[in-house]
Every structure is written in C-alpha cells, then in structure tokens.
Write a protein that holds these residues in place. Structure first.
Motif, mmCIF file in Angstrom:
data_model
loop_
_atom_site.group_PDB
_atom_site.id
_atom_site.type_symbol
_atom_site.label_atom_id
_atom_site.label_comp_id
_atom_site.label_asym_id
_atom_site.label_seq_id
_atom_site.Cartn_x
_atom_site.Cartn_y
_atom_site.Cartn_z
ATOM 1 N N SER A 97 0.831 -1.203 0.000
ATOM 2 C CA SER A 97 0.000 0.000 0.000
ATOM 3 C C SER A 97 0.867 1.256 0.000
ATOM 4 O O SER A 97 0.501 2.257 -0.618
ATOM 5 C CB SER A 97 -0.958 0.001 1.183
ATOM 6 O OG SER A 97 -0.257 0.009 2.400
ATOM 7 N N HIS A 98 2.030 1.200 0.647
ATOM 8 C CA HIS A 98 2.953 2.343 0.639
ATOM 9 C C HIS A 98 3.473 2.590 -0.776
ATOM 10 O O HIS A 98 3.500 3.738 -1.242
ATOM 11 C CB HIS A 98 4.108 2.087 1.596
ATOM 12 C CG HIS A 98 5.144 3.158 1.580
ATOM 13 N ND1 HIS A 98 4.928 4.403 2.112
ATOM 14 C CD2 HIS A 98 6.400 3.178 1.078
ATOM 15 C CE1 HIS A 98 6.004 5.143 1.950
ATOM 16 N NE2 HIS A 98 6.921 4.419 1.320
ATOM 17 N N GLU A 99 3.863 1.527 -1.464
ATOM 18 C CA GLU A 99 4.354 1.682 -2.839
ATOM 19 C C GLU A 99 3.256 2.207 -3.748
ATOM 20 O O GLU A 99 3.510 3.067 -4.600
ATOM 21 C CB GLU A 99 4.868 0.336 -3.357
ATOM 22 C CG GLU A 99 6.173 -0.100 -2.735
ATOM 23 C CD GLU A 99 6.618 -1.475 -3.192
ATOM 24 O OE1 GLU A 99 5.946 -2.072 -4.063
ATOM 25 O OE2 GLU A 99 7.633 -1.957 -2.682
ATOM 26 N N GLU A 100 2.041 1.731 -3.550
ATOM 27 C CA GLU A 100 0.917 2.197 -4.362
ATOM 28 C C GLU A 100 0.658 3.683 -4.119
ATOM 29 O O GLU A 100 0.435 4.453 -5.067
ATOM 30 C CB GLU A 100 -0.328 1.376 -4.018
ATOM 31 C CG GLU A 100 -1.520 1.679 -4.876
ATOM 32 C CD GLU A 100 -2.691 0.788 -4.521
ATOM 33 O OE1 GLU A 100 -3.758 1.345 -4.204
ATOM 34 O OE2 GLU A 100 -2.528 -0.447 -4.562
ATOM 35 N N ALA A 101 0.712 4.099 -2.860
ATOM 36 C CA ALA A 101 0.505 5.516 -2.528
ATOM 37 C C ALA A 101 1.620 6.380 -3.111
ATOM 38 O O ALA A 101 1.366 7.484 -3.599
ATOM 39 C CB ALA A 101 0.423 5.692 -1.018
ATOM 40 N N MET A 102 2.856 5.891 -3.063
ATOM 41 C CA MET A 102 3.979 6.638 -3.627
ATOM 42 C C MET A 102 3.802 6.804 -5.142
ATOM 43 O O MET A 102 4.041 7.885 -5.683
ATOM 44 C CB MET A 102 5.299 5.931 -3.323
ATOM 45 C CG MET A 102 5.737 6.027 -1.885
ATOM 46 S SD MET A 102 6.148 7.704 -1.404
ATOM 47 C CE MET A 102 7.600 7.964 -2.380
ATOM 48 N N ASN A 103 3.418 5.741 -5.820
ATOM 49 C CA ASN A 103 3.210 5.823 -7.265
ATOM 50 C C ASN A 103 2.086 6.798 -7.604
ATOM 51 O O ASN A 103 2.210 7.599 -8.539
ATOM 52 C CB ASN A 103 2.911 4.442 -7.845
ATOM 53 C CG ASN A 103 4.110 3.544 -7.847
ATOM 54 O OD1 ASN A 103 5.247 4.000 -7.818
ATOM 55 N ND2 ASN A 103 3.878 2.245 -7.862
ATOM 56 N N GLU A 104 1.018 6.736 -6.835
ATOM 57 C CA GLU A 104 -0.105 7.629 -7.096
ATOM 58 C C GLU A 104 0.278 9.091 -6.852
ATOM 59 O O GLU A 104 -0.054 9.978 -7.646
ATOM 60 C CB GLU A 104 -1.289 7.247 -6.212
ATOM 61 C CG GLU A 104 -2.531 8.049 -6.490
ATOM 62 C CD GLU A 104 -3.703 7.586 -5.655
ATOM 63 O OE1 GLU A 104 -4.501 8.454 -5.268
ATOM 64 O OE2 GLU A 104 -3.821 6.375 -5.404
ATOM 65 N N SER A 105 1.025 9.349 -5.779
ATOM 66 C CA SER A 105 1.420 10.734 -5.498
ATOM 67 C C SER A 105 2.425 11.245 -6.524
ATOM 68 O O SER A 105 2.385 12.418 -6.905
ATOM 69 C CB SER A 105 1.985 10.859 -4.083
ATOM 70 O OG SER A 105 3.154 10.088 -3.940
ATOM 71 N N THR A 106 3.306 10.375 -7.005
ATOM 72 C CA THR A 106 4.247 10.780 -8.048
ATOM 73 C C THR A 106 3.507 11.121 -9.335
ATOM 74 O O THR A 106 3.813 12.127 -9.986
ATOM 75 C CB THR A 106 5.274 9.656 -8.309
ATOM 76 O OG1 THR A 106 5.966 9.373 -7.093
ATOM 77 C CG2 THR A 106 6.267 10.051 -9.373
ATOM 78 N N ASN A 107 2.526 10.305 -9.688
ATOM 79 C CA ASN A 107 1.738 10.582 -10.892
ATOM 80 C C ASN A 107 0.968 11.894 -10.750
ATOM 81 O O ASN A 107 0.915 12.693 -11.692
ATOM 82 C CB ASN A 107 0.777 9.431 -11.177
ATOM 83 C CG ASN A 107 1.490 8.197 -11.656
ATOM 84 O OD1 ASN A 107 2.614 8.255 -12.145
ATOM 85 N ND2 ASN A 107 0.861 7.055 -11.492
ATOM 86 N N THR A 108 0.406 12.136 -9.586
ATOM 87 C CA THR A 108 -0.317 13.390 -9.356
ATOM 88 C C THR A 108 0.629 14.579 -9.455
ATOM 89 O O THR A 108 0.291 15.603 -10.058
ATOM 90 C CB THR A 108 -0.995 13.366 -7.976
ATOM 91 O OG1 THR A 108 -1.884 12.256 -7.920
ATOM 92 C CG2 THR A 108 -1.757 14.648 -7.717
ATOM 93 N N ALA A 109 1.824 14.445 -8.873
ATOM 94 C CA ALA A 109 2.799 15.533 -8.939
ATOM 95 C C ALA A 109 3.200 15.816 -10.390
ATOM 96 O O ALA A 109 3.343 16.981 -10.780
ATOM 97 C CB ALA A 109 4.029 15.191 -8.103
ATOM 98 N N MET A 110 3.401 14.776 -11.190
ATOM 99 C CA MET A 110 3.772 14.978 -12.592
ATOM 100 C C MET A 110 2.645 15.660 -13.369
ATOM 101 O O MET A 110 2.894 16.535 -14.198
ATOM 102 C CB MET A 110 4.128 13.641 -13.255
ATOM 103 C CG MET A 110 5.517 13.160 -12.942
ATOM 104 S SD MET A 110 6.803 14.307 -13.450
ATOM 105 C CE MET A 110 6.599 14.311 -15.213
ATOM 106 N N ILE A 111 1.431 15.275 -13.096
ATOM 107 C CA ILE A 111 0.300 15.907 -13.778
ATOM 108 C C ILE A 111 0.241 17.388 -13.421
ATOM 109 O O ILE A 111 0.090 18.252 -14.292
ATOM 110 C CB ILE A 111 -1.019 15.184 -13.413
ATOM 111 C CG1 ILE A 111 -1.041 13.801 -14.061
ATOM 112 C CG2 ILE A 111 -2.227 16.003 -13.838
ATOM 113 C CD1 ILE A 111 -2.166 12.913 -13.579
ATOM 114 N N LEU A 112 0.389 17.690 -12.140
ATOM 115 C CA LEU A 112 0.372 19.090 -11.718
ATOM 116 C C LEU A 112 1.570 19.855 -12.268
ATOM 117 O O LEU A 112 1.446 21.028 -12.633
ATOM 118 C CB LEU A 112 0.338 19.192 -10.189
ATOM 119 C CG LEU A 112 -0.958 18.751 -9.541
ATOM 120 C CD1 LEU A 112 -0.806 18.731 -8.023
ATOM 121 C CD2 LEU A 112 -2.106 19.651 -9.948
ATOM 122 N N LEU A 113 2.719 19.197 -12.323
ATOM 123 C CA LEU A 113 3.928 19.833 -12.853
ATOM 124 C C LEU A 113 3.713 20.304 -14.288
ATOM 125 O O LEU A 113 4.204 21.362 -14.675
ATOM 126 C CB LEU A 113 5.098 18.839 -12.807
ATOM 127 C CG LEU A 113 6.368 19.249 -13.545
ATOM 128 C CD1 LEU A 113 7.142 20.249 -12.716
ATOM 129 C CD2 LEU A 113 7.220 18.034 -13.833
#
Length: 120
Positions: free
Chosen positions: A43-59
């Motif tokens: 679940s930690h890895e899944e949350a990290m992947n999701e937050s990275t994807n969100t950050a890239m979209i916002l970037l």
C-alpha cells in the motif's frame, strides 16, 4: 454403493485433500505480522506511485494553464508543445543527475521569489 456411503466417501476425500497445519501462537503471530508488513509495503508503494503521478500531472498542467491564460493567450497553440518538451527534457536531466535540486531551488528563490524548504 448406496447414496449415504457415496457421500461419506466424498467427505473423506475432501478432508484428505484439505491441508491441516498445527502452529504455535508465536508462529501464528509471526505469520500474521509478516502478512501485515507485506500489505503495508504494497500500500505504501501504491501511494507513492499515485502521489508521483499526481505531482507529474500538476507539474505539467498548472504551468500550461498559466501560460495559456496569462502569457500566450493568442499563440499558445504553437508554443505549448515546445514548452512541454523542454519541461520533460529538464525532468529527464534531473532524473539522470545532470541537474542539482539545490541549484534549482536557488534559481526559484532568486528569480521567482519563492523559497521551498523541507520541514522535519
């Protein structure tokens, strides 16, 4: 073989296929702890992947919207693809270690007036 014997034989066969383990309480606690740790890691890895994807979209999307709305309202259709490719190029350079995060933060402070600091 009558029906009762056939059903009894089926139940015995089913029990024979079912594996039974005898564990101590300590062994069971260790097994449960390991299962919980695996689940937490996933679940930690899944949350990290999701937050990275969100950050890239916002970037990519937030600067594009600002440029389209305030800086290039008439010519953004021509300029946005080039801008996006430069952003992705700089991101790849940062991933490869060619750009230093501290220098990027310093430029953001010097030219943008924004200081980003990590709180502990």
């Amino acid at each position: 073989m009558n029906r009762q014997r056939r059903r009894t034989a089926e139940r015995k066969e089913q029990k024979a296929r079912t594996k039974t383990y005898n564990l101590t309480e300590t062994q069971l606690q260790v097994y449960v702890r390991q299962a919980i740790e695996r689940e937490l890691k996933n679940s930690h890895e899944e949350a990290m992947n999701e937050s990275t994807n969100t950050a890239m979209i916002l970037l990519l999307t937030l600067p594009l919207e600002v440029l389209m709305d305030h800086y290039w309202p008439k010519s953004y259709a021509k300029k946005i693809p080039e801008f996006t490719s430069y952003v992705l190029e700089y991101y790849e350079r940062w991933q490869n270690g060619e750009l230093d995060m501290d220098e990027l933060k310093e430029d953001l402070w010097t030219y943008g007036g924004v200081r980003l600091e990590v709180e502990e």
